[in-house]
Design a protein around this motif. Structure first.
Motif, PDB file in Angstrom:
ATOM      1  N   PHE A 227      31.813  21.266 -15.135  1.00 41.95           N
ATOM      2  CA  PHE A 227      30.634  21.873 -14.517  1.00 41.95           C
ATOM      3  C   PHE A 227      29.787  22.619 -15.540  1.00 41.95           C
ATOM      4  O   PHE A 227      28.571  22.442 -15.617  1.00 41.95           O
ATOM      5  CB  PHE A 227      31.113  22.824 -13.410  1.00 41.95           C
ATOM      6  CG  PHE A 227      30.009  23.472 -12.632  1.00 41.95           C
ATOM      7  CD1 PHE A 227      29.436  22.833 -11.549  1.00 41.95           C
ATOM      8  CD2 PHE A 227      29.552  24.742 -12.970  1.00 41.95           C
ATOM      9  CE1 PHE A 227      28.420  23.435 -10.818  1.00 41.95           C
ATOM     10  CE2 PHE A 227      28.535  25.347 -12.245  1.00 41.95           C
ATOM     11  CZ  PHE A 227      27.973  24.694 -11.167  1.00 41.95           C
ATOM     12  N   GLU A 228      30.434  23.453 -16.349  1.00 45.83           N
ATOM     13  CA  GLU A 228      29.686  24.306 -17.280  1.00 45.83           C
ATOM     14  C   GLU A 228      29.007  23.486 -18.376  1.00 45.83           C
ATOM     15  O   GLU A 228      27.850  23.740 -18.726  1.00 45.83           O
ATOM     16  CB  GLU A 228      30.613  25.356 -17.901  1.00 45.83           C
ATOM     17  CG  GLU A 228      31.048  26.368 -16.842  1.00 45.83           C
ATOM     18  CD  GLU A 228      31.995  27.437 -17.383  1.00 45.83           C
ATOM     19  OE1 GLU A 228      32.244  27.470 -18.600  1.00 45.83           O
ATOM     20  OE2 GLU A 228      32.503  28.224 -16.557  1.00 45.83           O
TER      21      GLU A 228
ATOM     22  N   TYR B 135      25.833  21.658 -16.968  1.00 42.61           N
ATOM     23  CA  TYR B 135      24.665  22.539 -16.817  1.00 42.61           C
ATOM     24  C   TYR B 135      24.131  22.992 -18.168  1.00 42.61           C
ATOM     25  O   TYR B 135      22.928  23.117 -18.358  1.00 42.61           O
ATOM     26  CB  TYR B 135      24.999  23.738 -15.901  1.00 42.61           C
ATOM     27  CG  TYR B 135      24.768  23.375 -14.446  1.00 42.61           C
ATOM     28  CD1 TYR B 135      23.500  23.464 -13.881  1.00 42.61           C
ATOM     29  CD2 TYR B 135      25.803  22.889 -13.657  1.00 42.61           C
ATOM     30  CE1 TYR B 135      23.267  23.097 -12.563  1.00 42.61           C
ATOM     31  CE2 TYR B 135      25.584  22.516 -12.337  1.00 42.61           C
ATOM     32  CZ  TYR B 135      24.314  22.617 -11.790  1.00 42.61           C
ATOM     33  OH  TYR B 135      24.074  22.233 -10.505  1.00 42.61           O
TER      34      TYR B 135
ATOM     35  N   LEU C 205      20.856  20.851 -18.217  1.00 41.63           N
ATOM     36  CA  LEU C 205      19.828  21.771 -17.732  1.00 41.63           C
ATOM     37  C   LEU C 205      19.362  22.735 -18.833  1.00 41.63           C
ATOM     38  O   LEU C 205      18.197  22.727 -19.217  1.00 41.63           O
ATOM     39  CB  LEU C 205      20.308  22.533 -16.493  1.00 41.63           C
ATOM     40  CG  LEU C 205      19.359  23.616 -15.971  1.00 41.63           C
ATOM     41  CD1 LEU C 205      17.929  23.102 -15.783  1.00 41.63           C
ATOM     42  CD2 LEU C 205      19.884  24.204 -14.669  1.00 41.63           C
ATOM     43  N   ASP C 206      20.286  23.519 -19.374  1.00 42.32           N
ATOM     44  CA  ASP C 206      19.859  24.541 -20.349  1.00 42.32           C
ATOM     45  C   ASP C 206      19.272  23.900 -21.603  1.00 42.32           C
ATOM     46  O   ASP C 206      18.293  24.409 -22.160  1.00 42.32           O
ATOM     47  CB  ASP C 206      21.027  25.452 -20.708  1.00 42.32           C
ATOM     48  CG  ASP C 206      21.520  26.239 -19.492  1.00 42.32           C
ATOM     49  OD1 ASP C 206      20.698  26.500 -18.593  1.00 42.32           O
ATOM     50  OD2 ASP C 206      22.709  26.578 -19.438  1.00 42.32           O
TER      51      ASP C 206
END
Lengths: 329, 329
Positions: free
Chosen positions: A91-92, A95, A99-100
């Protein structure tokens, strides 16, 4: 023209660069500088070596995006992503990278433009994974994005950011919602969608392939060649025709597994087809059952994006581009 | 039950708290602890003072979200936002508060759940501003989100994150796409949508109001009372009925300015109507022209969300709730 390709070591990135090497004006101008970036150092095609610089950079690390944008590229392809399965498992990481990392790129562009005018074109690789079942029979351009994976969520968020940064005038943006690319070159992989390519590519080389789903399964395809065409077209398209709804479902071909197999038989004969081994896998059937089957990509077609009309063409493109025009045995 | 209200000093937050004070079981259980948060310190209604703690906290500052979630609230209302005009005027502030602040809340919840199971319900105030023109005559539940403001973009991104965090099991999430709230209590404000309320509220108190658009303008309304009802219903609804498409267009009333004025005449007479001064403003007409006019919010209606059926009812609610049942003059 200065060009930046982020995700240049991936399949689409490499094929895009091959295309640019073969037709140097395909991006709409002479290329003075070509920066190729990926988490592993990418390789430039020989014809582009004199203008290319290749870098191993993770876009999501501090300062990475700003360092790439400091050179003020005119045209940026953002193709880098943690793939669907990995973004779901971690998950981390999903993202952070999808995303980041992408948002850092947008922010670097915006901030670069605060000292002196700067408005590059950014072509973003999105995915039909921004959509989520249940679907209508044919999915239209205005169907809502309700992704059922973290990967799809990250792509959908990037689409929204891209559109807002474009609307505010920080960049010229266009997002390309890719169909499943088929026939994917290389080795069979563990992706749930892998079999759509495996059942064509492997028999064409005289090897067995496993088919884990029923012949009636329908899916949405594009050849690697047409996928690259989406990106070169997006790089040169008059974006005033696109407007604020700048994330587009790309054209593709809706075909069933049975239609794939029939096309394989036409192109390569029944011996190739006999190399497909049916091994139903309920897990894969379940995953694939939630995927989109057919689209009505009106806007992209009107804007001049093109894809294949039948699956035989998709197979012949693979034979031309990957097998030097010859079917193995 | 522990309840956290973020954005408790805003209009919806205050009215929600009044409702909870009046009907303590409206959130589905006894409230043991009520934490009220906003950028300015909110006030608890007297009936809730014994369980309430009020804090001035900006959710987007480091550690703020984690400090709020450390208390493990069972039910969280996230109502805080930089409003549309400000998010458009101050790009960085809008993203910091509306996106980074909201995402910090989601992340704090996820991380709190890593030490011991924790899965609160999060009710998120979204907006029909996630949608962007051009629109169909009636906008359905499956119409795509292509916002034309940074505010709408930030709300749309939060919707996607909410749905993904819910899908992954980190929280139970539901997003409420609010119609324009009318009649907004308080003073006339500079918001482009302000006149929809001004032309009712001011004449009801014997004051003039300016109407900057044509009588034919159509818009989508809900009373403050029904808006609060959306949040209390969302707090207690069986979310298994909602599923992964957890951001819902709320019911509302589609009415033209002419219908608003006719309702005012029925309720308060022609003298009230005579206090509306027509001063066409092309800028406001332009902004309002890009807003949604009508919806078909099937899913929310099926799930038991309710709103007003006619504009007279909206006016009478204002008279009951804000004017002690009396029309001024």
């Amino acid at each position: 023209m200065k060009v930046l390709v982020i995700g240049a070591a991936g399949m689409v990135g490499r094929k895009l660069l091959e295309q640019v090497a073969a037709s140097p004006d395909v991006l709409g101008g002479d290329i003075d500088a070509l920066t190729l970036v990926d988490v592993i150092e990418p390789t430039a095609p020989e014809a582009l070596a004199s203008v290319a610089s290749c870098k191993a950079i993770d876009l999501s690390t501090d300062g990475a995006a700003a360092s790439l944008i400091a050179g003020r590229p005119d045209l940026i392809f953002h193709l880098a992503a943690v793939v669907s399965g990995e973004a779901e498992a971690d998950f981390e990481k999903g993202y952070r990278v999808n995303l980041d990392g992408g948002r850092a790129l947008l922010e670097a562009i915006r901030q670069e433009g605060q000292s002196a005018p700067y408005r590059p074109r950014l072509v973003f690789a999105s995915s039909v994974a921004v959509l989520g079942a249940p679907f209508p029979e044919k999915i239209g351009d205005e169907f809502f994005a309700t992704p059922l994976t973290s990967y799809g969520t990250q792509k959908a968020i990037m689409e929204l950011l891209l559109a807002d940064y474009a609307r505010r005038g920080f960049l010229d943006g266009i997002g390309i919602r890719l169909p499943t690319i088929c026939v994917r070159p290389g080795k069979p992989n563990a992706a749930a969608s892998g079999f759509f390519s495996n059942i064509i590519r492997e028999p064409l080389s005289g090897k067995e392939a496993v088919l884990p789903v029923d012949d009636s399964v329908r899916h949405w395809f594009v050849s690697p060649r047409s996928a690259v065409g989406f990106f070169t077209h997006a790089a040169t398209l008059d974006l005033s025709k696109v407007g604020p709804r700048c994330n587009l479902i790309m054209p593709g071909l809706s075909a069933t597994v049975a239609e794939q197999i029939a096309a394989l038989e036409t192109v390569a004969g029944s011996k190739a087809v006999s190399l497909i081994r049916r091994e139903p896998d309920p897990v894969i059937e379940g995953i694939v059952g939630s995927w989109a089957r057919d689209f009505d990509p009106k806007r992209a077609l009107e804007l001049g994006f093109t894809a294949e009309d039948d699956f035989e063409e998709i197979i012949r493109i693979h034979i031309d581009d990957e097998l030097d025009g010859k079917i193995g045995a």
